[in-house]
Design a protein around this motif. Sequence first.
Motif, mmCIF file in Angstrom:
data_model
loop_
_atom_site.group_PDB
_atom_site.id
_atom_site.type_symbol
_atom_site.label_atom_id
_atom_site.label_comp_id
_atom_site.label_asym_id
_atom_site.label_seq_id
_atom_site.Cartn_x
_atom_site.Cartn_y
_atom_site.Cartn_z
ATOM 1 N N ASN A 74 0.847 -1.192 0.000
ATOM 2 C CA ASN A 74 0.000 0.000 0.000
ATOM 3 C C ASN A 74 0.881 1.240 0.000
ATOM 4 O O ASN A 74 1.586 1.515 0.967
ATOM 5 N N ARG A 75 0.848 1.959 -1.114
ATOM 6 C CA ARG A 75 1.717 3.125 -1.265
ATOM 7 C C ARG A 75 0.999 4.198 -2.064
ATOM 8 O O ARG A 75 0.317 3.905 -3.050
ATOM 9 N N ALA A 76 1.127 5.426 -1.624
ATOM 10 C CA ALA A 76 0.481 6.547 -2.310
ATOM 11 C C ALA A 76 1.392 7.766 -2.264
ATOM 12 O O ALA A 76 2.163 7.945 -1.319
ATOM 13 N N ILE A 77 1.303 8.605 -3.288
ATOM 14 C CA ILE A 77 1.926 9.926 -3.266
ATOM 15 C C ILE A 77 0.813 10.936 -3.013
ATOM 16 O O ILE A 77 -0.206 10.944 -3.705
ATOM 17 N N VAL A 78 1.002 11.764 -1.997
ATOM 18 C CA VAL A 78 -0.026 12.711 -1.563
ATOM 19 C C VAL A 78 0.543 14.126 -1.634
ATOM 20 O O VAL A 78 1.651 14.383 -1.171
ATOM 21 N N VAL A 79 -0.224 15.034 -2.209
ATOM 22 C CA VAL A 79 0.171 16.441 -2.309
ATOM 23 C C VAL A 79 -0.944 17.285 -1.697
ATOM 24 O O VAL A 79 -2.096 17.169 -2.094
ATOM 25 N N GLN A 80 -0.603 18.108 -0.727
ATOM 26 C CA GLN A 80 -1.570 19.021 -0.114
ATOM 27 C C GLN A 80 -1.129 20.453 -0.388
ATOM 28 O O GLN A 80 0.045 20.788 -0.212
ATOM 29 N N PHE A 81 -2.084 21.291 -0.801
ATOM 30 C CA PHE A 81 -1.729 22.668 -1.162
ATOM 31 C C PHE A 81 -2.921 23.584 -0.926
ATOM 32 O O PHE A 81 -4.077 23.160 -0.956
ATOM 33 N N HIS A 82 -2.632 24.840 -0.675
ATOM 34 C CA HIS A 82 -3.670 25.834 -0.457
ATOM 35 C C HIS A 82 -4.248 26.312 -1.794
ATOM 36 O O HIS A 82 -3.605 26.184 -2.841
ATOM 37 N N ALA A 83 -5.452 26.845 -1.730
ATOM 38 C CA ALA A 83 -6.093 27.400 -2.926
ATOM 39 C C ALA A 83 -5.202 28.499 -3.516
ATOM 40 O O ALA A 83 -4.530 29.237 -2.788
ATOM 41 N N LEU A 84 -5.198 28.591 -4.822
ATOM 42 C CA LEU A 84 -4.367 29.582 -5.495
ATOM 43 C C LEU A 84 -5.046 30.945 -5.500
ATOM 44 O O LEU A 84 -6.282 31.037 -5.481
ATOM 45 N N PRO A 85 -4.278 32.028 -5.513
ATOM 46 C CA PRO A 85 -4.860 33.380 -5.502
ATOM 47 C C PRO A 85 -5.800 33.606 -6.690
ATOM 48 O O PRO A 85 -5.534 33.143 -7.807
ATOM 49 N N ARG A 86 -6.883 34.311 -6.446
ATOM 50 C CA ARG A 86 -7.853 34.584 -7.519
ATOM 51 C C ARG A 86 -7.219 35.351 -8.672
ATOM 52 O O ARG A 86 -7.556 35.128 -9.837
ATOM 53 N N GLU A 87 -6.308 36.250 -8.333
ATOM 54 C CA GLU A 87 -5.654 37.038 -9.380
ATOM 55 C C GLU A 87 -4.882 36.134 -10.339
ATOM 56 O O GLU A 87 -4.863 36.358 -11.547
ATOM 57 N N LEU A 88 -4.255 35.105 -9.787
ATOM 58 C CA LEU A 88 -3.507 34.172 -10.626
ATOM 59 C C LEU A 88 -4.454 33.352 -11.496
ATOM 60 O O LEU A 88 -4.221 33.159 -12.688
ATOM 61 N N MET A 89 -5.550 32.892 -10.884
ATOM 62 C CA MET A 89 -6.504 32.075 -11.625
ATOM 63 C C MET A 89 -7.234 32.876 -12.706
ATOM 64 O O MET A 89 -7.792 32.313 -13.642
ATOM 65 N N ALA A 90 -7.228 34.199 -12.558
ATOM 66 C CA ALA A 90 -7.881 35.043 -13.561
ATOM 67 C C ALA A 90 -7.048 35.173 -14.831
ATOM 68 O O ALA A 90 -7.568 35.558 -15.885
ATOM 69 N N CYS A 91 -5.745 34.832 -14.740
ATOM 70 C CA CYS A 91 -4.885 34.899 -15.918
ATOM 71 C C CYS A 91 -5.288 33.796 -16.899
ATOM 72 O O CYS A 91 -5.621 32.688 -16.500
ATOM 73 N N GLN A 92 -5.222 34.110 -18.157
ATOM 74 C CA GLN A 92 -5.630 33.149 -19.178
ATOM 75 C C GLN A 92 -4.842 31.846 -19.090
ATOM 76 O O GLN A 92 -5.389 30.756 -19.281
ATOM 77 N N GLU A 93 -3.538 31.945 -18.770
ATOM 78 C CA GLU A 93 -2.692 30.749 -18.715
ATOM 79 C C GLU A 93 -3.119 29.787 -17.601
ATOM 80 O O GLU A 93 -2.825 28.591 -17.668
ATOM 81 N N PHE A 94 -3.807 30.317 -16.573
ATOM 82 C CA PHE A 94 -4.193 29.479 -15.429
ATOM 83 C C PHE A 94 -5.694 29.222 -15.365
ATOM 84 O O PHE A 94 -6.165 28.587 -14.428
ATOM 85 N N SER A 95 -6.434 29.721 -16.335
ATOM 86 C CA SER A 95 -7.892 29.610 -16.262
ATOM 87 C C SER A 95 -8.359 28.152 -16.239
ATOM 88 O O SER A 95 -9.313 27.797 -15.533
#
Length: 279
Positions: free
Chosen positions: A83-104
Amino acid sequence: MKPAYEAPLFQKEGASLVAFVRQEISFPWNWHYHPELELTWICEGYGRRLVGDHAAPYQTGEIVLLGPNLPHTWISDPKSPANRAIVVQFHALPRELMACQEFSRIGTLLNQAAPGLRFLTSKPLEKLLKALTEKCGLTAWLGLMEILDHLALQGGEVLSSRRYRHERSSKLVSRLERVIRHIDGHFRKELPLAEVARIAGLTPSSFSRVFHRMTNQTYVTYLNNCRTREACRLLIETDRPITQVAGDCGFENLSNFNRRFRLTNQMTPSEFRRIHLPL
């Protein structure tokens, strides 16, 4: 393959990103939630997955992306050899970043992940996920963005229902949480089925059916797994005689302990201790 005991194997931490490998003898019930998003890739193993009000089998090769504060747990099948897993935990990304076309595209994916999303892995994704556990800082974030972009293009299966809310968690799950807490605190002593069924507010037969449906194992199997996990810890961290370890973990006699331990770990307690002794 030598069974692993400690988890995670390694961990890289940044200000708001944590990636680690989880490798254990078995993945036990651990119903929990956290404010971070979570990406889990099952490298090896199979069992049952609970996410919100969703419950289904899981298997090697799946990737699950969870939104913030979404209750979840993975419970490995007792027959799963590794039983093996790779787990990644991260905070929500800034809205300003998500508003960029490259990150939409990534922003849309993270919004869709609120109820949980399931994906199938691929060779490119596996390579990126493995590499992520060895990165930190900006390179780790860029690696995560590349993984999320792959997932956004692939599209995922929605897990929990859209109407699910944590504060309205089902009565059955709440009952099971109480039972698991009680077992975790009292497994070292005799713990008859009737006692835990009473805590759940169910008859023993009803409780047995519900417990098996939710955890994919019987109550007795779960209880013995708790005891053998504690035995693994004591065998590694102390020099107590094996007979004392058996009694301290709730086993009534040594023969039953040896049989249960071998069933779970594919080796005897003495072999386990010898393998894990520090050099």
